[in-house]
Design a protein around this motif. Sequence first.
Motif, short mmCIF file in Angstrom:
data_model
loop_
_atom_site.label_atom_id
_atom_site.label_comp_id
_atom_site.label_asym_id
_atom_site.label_seq_id
_atom_site.Cartn_x
_atom_site.Cartn_y
_atom_site.Cartn_z
N ALA A 41 -24.35 -16.02 1.69
CA ALA A 41 -24.95 -16.18 2.90
C ALA A 41 -24.48 -16.63 3.84
CB ALA A 41 -25.81 -17.45 1.87
N GLY A 42 -22.91 -16.42 3.68
CA GLY A 42 -21.81 -16.91 5.09
C GLY A 42 -21.45 -18.39 4.85
N LEU A 43 -22.05 -18.87 3.82
CA LEU A 43 -21.17 -20.45 3.50
C LEU A 43 -19.31 -19.72 2.61
CD1 LEU A 43 -24.17 -21.58 2.24
CD2 LEU A 43 -23.80 -21.94 4.64
N ARG A 44 -18.95 -20.83 3.28
CA ARG A 44 -17.38 -21.28 2.53
C ARG A 44 -17.39 -21.97 1.08
NH1 ARG A 44 -11.89 -24.75 3.71
NH2 ARG A 44 -10.28 -23.36 1.93
N ALA A 45 -17.70 -21.13 -0.24
CA ALA A 45 -17.61 -21.75 -1.13
C ALA A 45 -16.53 -21.46 -2.79
CB ALA A 45 -18.50 -21.14 -2.14
N ILE A 46 -16.19 -23.05 -2.62
CA ILE A 46 -14.72 -23.30 -2.84
C ILE A 46 -15.57 -23.32 -4.70
CG2 ILE A 46 -12.94 -24.84 -3.77
CD1 ILE A 46 -13.33 -25.46 -0.91
N HIS A 47 -14.68 -22.58 -5.75
CA HIS A 47 -15.04 -22.33 -7.39
C HIS A 47 -14.15 -23.16 -8.01
CE1 HIS A 47 -15.23 -20.39 -11.34
NE2 HIS A 47 -15.91 -21.01 -11.12
N LEU A 48 -15.36 -24.88 -8.67
CA LEU A 48 -15.11 -25.94 -8.83
C LEU A 48 -14.73 -25.43 -10.73
CD1 LEU A 48 -13.96 -28.73 -9.20
CD2 LEU A 48 -16.85 -29.50 -9.48
N ASP A 49 -14.10 -24.63 -11.40
CA ASP A 49 -13.39 -24.14 -12.76
C ASP A 49 -13.06 -25.08 -13.60
OD1 ASP A 49 -13.58 -22.56 -14.29
OD2 ASP A 49 -12.22 -20.72 -14.44
N ARG A 50 -13.49 -25.98 -14.06
CA ARG A 50 -13.16 -27.18 -14.36
C ARG A 50 -12.85 -26.79 -16.45
NH1 ARG A 50 -17.41 -32.18 -13.45
NH2 ARG A 50 -17.28 -31.85 -11.19
N HIS A 51 -13.79 -25.83 -16.54
CA HIS A 51 -13.18 -25.47 -17.90
C HIS A 51 -13.59 -24.63 -18.29
CE1 HIS A 51 -16.29 -28.25 -19.49
NE2 HIS A 51 -17.10 -27.95 -17.76
N GLY A 52 -12.42 -23.68 -16.93
CA GLY A 52 -11.57 -22.14 -16.74
C GLY A 52 -12.22 -20.78 -17.10
N ALA A 53 -13.26 -21.00 -17.02
CA ALA A 53 -13.57 -19.74 -17.14
C ALA A 53 -14.15 -18.58 -16.57
CB ALA A 53 -15.92 -20.43 -17.39
N GLY A 54 -12.89 -18.93 -15.40
CA GLY A 54 -12.88 -18.08 -14.26
C GLY A 54 -14.30 -17.35 -13.17
N PRO A 55 -13.73 -16.64 -12.91
CA PRO A 55 -13.05 -15.25 -12.65
C PRO A 55 -11.10 -16.17 -12.35
CG PRO A 55 -13.83 -15.34 -10.92
CD PRO A 55 -15.01 -15.97 -11.75
N LEU A 56 -10.55 -15.98 -12.91
CA LEU A 56 -8.82 -16.57 -13.26
C LEU A 56 -8.27 -16.08 -11.59
CD1 LEU A 56 -7.86 -16.30 -16.76
CD2 LEU A 56 -8.83 -18.33 -15.18
N ASP A 57 -9.04 -14.59 -10.96
CA ASP A 57 -8.15 -14.07 -9.73
C ASP A 57 -9.34 -14.92 -8.02
OD1 ASP A 57 -10.49 -12.82 -10.12
OD2 ASP A 57 -9.35 -11.08 -9.62
N GLU A 58 -10.14 -15.44 -8.33
CA GLU A 58 -10.61 -16.50 -7.72
C GLU A 58 -9.52 -17.34 -6.45
OE1 GLU A 58 -13.14 -17.62 -4.80
OE2 GLU A 58 -13.80 -16.03 -6.25
N PRO A 59 -9.31 -16.41 -5.42
CA PRO A 59 -8.67 -16.84 -4.83
C PRO A 59 -8.87 -18.74 -4.19
CG PRO A 59 -9.86 -15.42 -3.64
CD PRO A 59 -9.84 -15.07 -4.46
N GLU A 60 -10.54 -18.61 -3.92
CA GLU A 60 -10.80 -19.84 -3.50
C GLU A 60 -11.03 -20.69 -5.33
OE1 GLU A 60 -10.95 -21.65 -0.65
OE2 GLU A 60 -11.46 -20.37 0.56
N ARG A 61 -10.32 -20.72 -5.93
CA ARG A 61 -10.14 -21.37 -7.56
C ARG A 61 -9.42 -22.53 -7.08
NH1 ARG A 61 -7.77 -20.98 -11.76
NH2 ARG A 61 -9.02 -21.58 -13.44
N VAL A 62 -10.11 -24.04 -7.95
CA VAL A 62 -9.59 -25.10 -8.10
C VAL A 62 -10.29 -25.75 -9.12
CG1 VAL A 62 -9.60 -25.39 -5.71
CG2 VAL A 62 -11.85 -26.75 -6.62
N THR A 63 -9.37 -26.66 -10.37
CA THR A 63 -10.16 -27.16 -11.47
C THR A 63 -10.05 -28.57 -11.37
OG1 THR A 63 -7.78 -27.49 -12.20
CG2 THR A 63 -8.29 -25.09 -12.54
N THR A 64 -10.01 -28.97 -10.73
CA THR A 64 -10.37 -30.65 -10.14
C THR A 64 -11.33 -30.88 -9.00
OG1 THR A 64 -7.87 -31.68 -8.95
CG2 THR A 64 -8.52 -31.29 -11.53
N LEU A 65 -12.00 -32.23 -8.41
CA LEU A 65 -12.03 -32.39 -7.54
C LEU A 65 -10.85 -33.35 -6.37
CD1 LEU A 65 -15.46 -33.81 -8.29
CD2 LEU A 65 -15.79 -32.01 -6.96
N THR A 66 -10.22 -33.38 -7.06
CA THR A 66 -9.36 -33.87 -6.25
C THR A 66 -8.12 -33.28 -5.79
OG1 THR A 66 -8.73 -35.49 -7.34
CG2 THR A 66 -7.09 -35.07 -6.30
N ALA A 67 -7.95 -31.28 -5.91
CA ALA A 67 -8.23 -30.26 -5.61
C ALA A 67 -8.90 -30.25 -4.60
CB ALA A 67 -7.88 -29.45 -6.58
#
Length: 74
Positions: A42-68
């Motif tokens: 849809a044209g939005l910037r999306a950051i993947h909040l991956d708290r459980h390490g489910a991946g995809p691990l090569d996601e460039p906008e992947r973080v594991t915490t809200l602080t990140a």
Amino acid sequence: MSDRPALRCVLLDLDDTLLDHRGAVADALDRHDLDVVPARAAGLRAIHLDRHGAGPLDEPERVTTLTAVMTRPA
């Protein structure tokens, strides 16, 4: 730009120049397949909040915490 978003701005009495700021806002989403991929389509910037390490691990906008999310560059 489609007429539909501009029409929504008119109906809500908003300035349609707000539509020119796509990408200025990021959304942190936890389901990559159901949240991140459609948001990007849809044209939005999306950051993947991956708290459980489910991946995809090569996601460039992947973080594991809200602080990140808060410390990511714009």
